[in-house]
Design an enzyme around this catalytic site. Structure first.
Site, PDB file in Angstrom:
ATOM      1  N   LYS A 112       2.456  -2.603  -7.196  1.00  0.00           N
ATOM      2  CA  LYS A 112       1.940  -1.880  -8.358  1.00  0.00           C
ATOM      3  C   LYS A 112       2.468  -0.456  -8.495  1.00  0.00           C
ATOM      4  CE  LYS A 112      -0.132  -3.510 -10.950  1.00  0.00           C
ATOM      5  NZ  LYS A 112      -0.348  -4.549 -11.993  1.00  0.00           N
TER       6      LYS A 112
HETATM    7  N1  PMP Z   1      -1.171  -8.976  -5.637  1.00  0.00           N
HETATM    8  C1  PMP Z   1      -1.912  -7.871  -5.466  1.00  0.00           C
HETATM    9  C2  PMP Z   1      -2.433  -7.567  -4.087  1.00  0.00           C
HETATM   10  C3  PMP Z   1      -2.196  -7.019  -6.544  1.00  0.00           C
HETATM   11  O1  PMP Z   1      -2.954  -5.922  -6.362  1.00  0.00           O
HETATM   12  C4  PMP Z   1      -1.694  -7.357  -7.825  1.00  0.00           C
HETATM   13  C5  PMP Z   1      -1.977  -6.444  -8.990  1.00  0.00           C
HETATM   14  N2  PMP Z   1      -3.176  -6.678  -9.656  1.00  0.00           N
HETATM   15  C6  PMP Z   1      -0.960  -8.542  -7.978  1.00  0.00           C
HETATM   16  C7  PMP Z   1      -0.692  -9.317  -6.851  1.00  0.00           C
HETATM   17  C8  PMP Z   1      -0.492  -9.057  -9.321  1.00  0.00           C
HETATM   18  O2  PMP Z   1       0.379  -8.250 -10.003  1.00  0.00           O
HETATM   19  P1  PMP Z   1       0.397  -8.184 -11.599  1.00  0.00           P
HETATM   20  O3  PMP Z   1      -0.732  -7.271 -12.011  1.00  0.00           O
HETATM   21  O4  PMP Z   1       1.725  -7.634 -11.929  1.00  0.00           O
HETATM   22  O5  PMP Z   1       0.182  -9.549 -12.167  1.00  0.00           O
END
Ligand code: PMP
Length: 336
Positions: free
Chosen positions: A47
């Site tokens: 992120k």
């Molecule tokens: N894995 C973790 C540990 C996260 O914090 C996030 C972010 N919410 C994601 C995966 C998924 O990423 P995205 O928000 O880009 O879908």
């Protein structure tokens, strides 16, 4: 003289993460499975990229300036990324987070100097939901912007412009499939769009945890969920602006048990300590690899995202009592 990788700006440390061949998953799939090491970002998660792109976008639009504040609702990792980028750019950070997320994330956010607002977990339709609470706080705060990671497509742009080209280049243009889970959907949509811009035949698969609605949406057009998951940061119940138009070719649904098995194997066999969303992603990548091999593509190469560090979950998935209380299998080496 400085070495070519020496940086004059701390924000340049975001991205350009390593890509690593995962031995156990490759053996299980019968083809190459590669992991993009997003835990190597300064905030230890994928992120950081979204945080940087969202803040740069707000600056470029003239919405964020000296003395400003960035407000966001987040499961934690986006908040950590925003707090670091905001510190580097001279902004304050206010983070609204559901109070059922890991203690490590809360402690980290406080340590980074963010103002932390904890709210009870509730459904998205409830005005008290962390996303709506963060929007209201941004509206009420002088000089503040709302990062709005779910519906601000500067999020997926980070992955179109950085993650996807990095993967394409690191794999020498030889990649057959990509998969990961969705929280905001920024990663799967952005990497999917970015990779298919290089080669439209790269198969993009959504890997969904239980309790999320996207598997059924992409399988049969209906937003409906089954079961539940303890995975943090993933699991979405609606088509966010970031997911809108995502090039999803196929989909897999992965249980927490299967994801945890890969978390355990990646730690014990490959020396990688990761969060549960990474384990779920790897399980999805193995499923995608097997699908390609079954179609006769024995030299298939699949990539996925290793989203964040496991050090963020010492009190949850790496804690025997916590796992037992959730009815989940306890890692062998924790039974003492
Ligand atoms: N894995 C973790 C540990 C996260 O914090 C996030 C972010 N919410 C994601 C995966 C998924 O990423 P995205 O928000 O880009 O879908």
């Amino acid at each position: 003289m400085t070495a070519p990788d020496a940086q004059s700006n701390t924000l340049a440390l975001i991205g350009n993460t390593p890509l690593v061949l995962l031995k156990g998953p490759s053996a299980a799939a019968g083809c190459e499975i590669w992991g993009k090491c997003e835990f190597a970002n300064p905030g230890a998660s994928v992120k950081d990229r979204a945080a940087l792109w969202i803040i740069r976008d707000a600056e470029a639009r003239g919405e964020l300036g000296p003395g400003g504040t960035v407000v966001e609702g987040t499961a934690g990792n986006t908040g950590i990324g925003i707090a670091l980028v905001a510190n580097a750019r001279g902004y304050k950070t206010i983070i609204v987070m559901p109070d059922n997320q890991s203690k490590e994330k809360m402690d980290t956010l406080r340590a980074l100097g963010a103002e932390l607002v904890l709210v009870p977990p509730t459904k998205f339709a409830d005005p008290a939901h962390f996303v709506h609470t963060s929007r209201r706080l941004a509206e009420e705060t002088e000089g503040a912007v709302w990062a709005n990671q779910f519906d601000n497509i500067a999020n997926r742009k980070a992955h179109i412009e950085s993650t996807a080209p990095e993967i394409w280049q690191q794999m020498g243009g030889r990649i057959d499939g990509f998969t990961c889970a969705a929280g905001t959907g920024g990663t799967i949509a952005g990497v999917g769009m970015g990779l298919q811009a290089f080669d439209e035949n790269i198969r993009i698969a959504l890997t969904d945890p239980h309790g999320a609605a996207l598997y059924n949406y992409y399988a049969c057009g209906e937003l409906s969920a089954e079961g539940s998951s303890v995975a943090e940061g993933i699991g979405q119940g609606r088509i966010t602006a970031n997911l809108d138009g995502a090039p999803i070719d196929t989909q897999f649904r992965i249980s927490d048990e299967e994801g945890l098995e890969w978390v355990a194997r990646l730690l014990r066999e490959e020396g990688l300590c990761l969060g549960l969303s990474s384990g779920i992603n790897v399980a999805g990548a193995v499923a995608l690899g097997k699908q390609l091999v079954a179609e006769g593509r024995k030299d298939a190469r699949v990539a996925t995202i290793l989203c964040d560090t496991g050090f963020r979950y010492l009190s949850t998935i790496y804690n025997a009592d916590w796992l037992a209380a959730k009815g989940l299998p306890v890692f062998d080496w924790l039974k003492q």
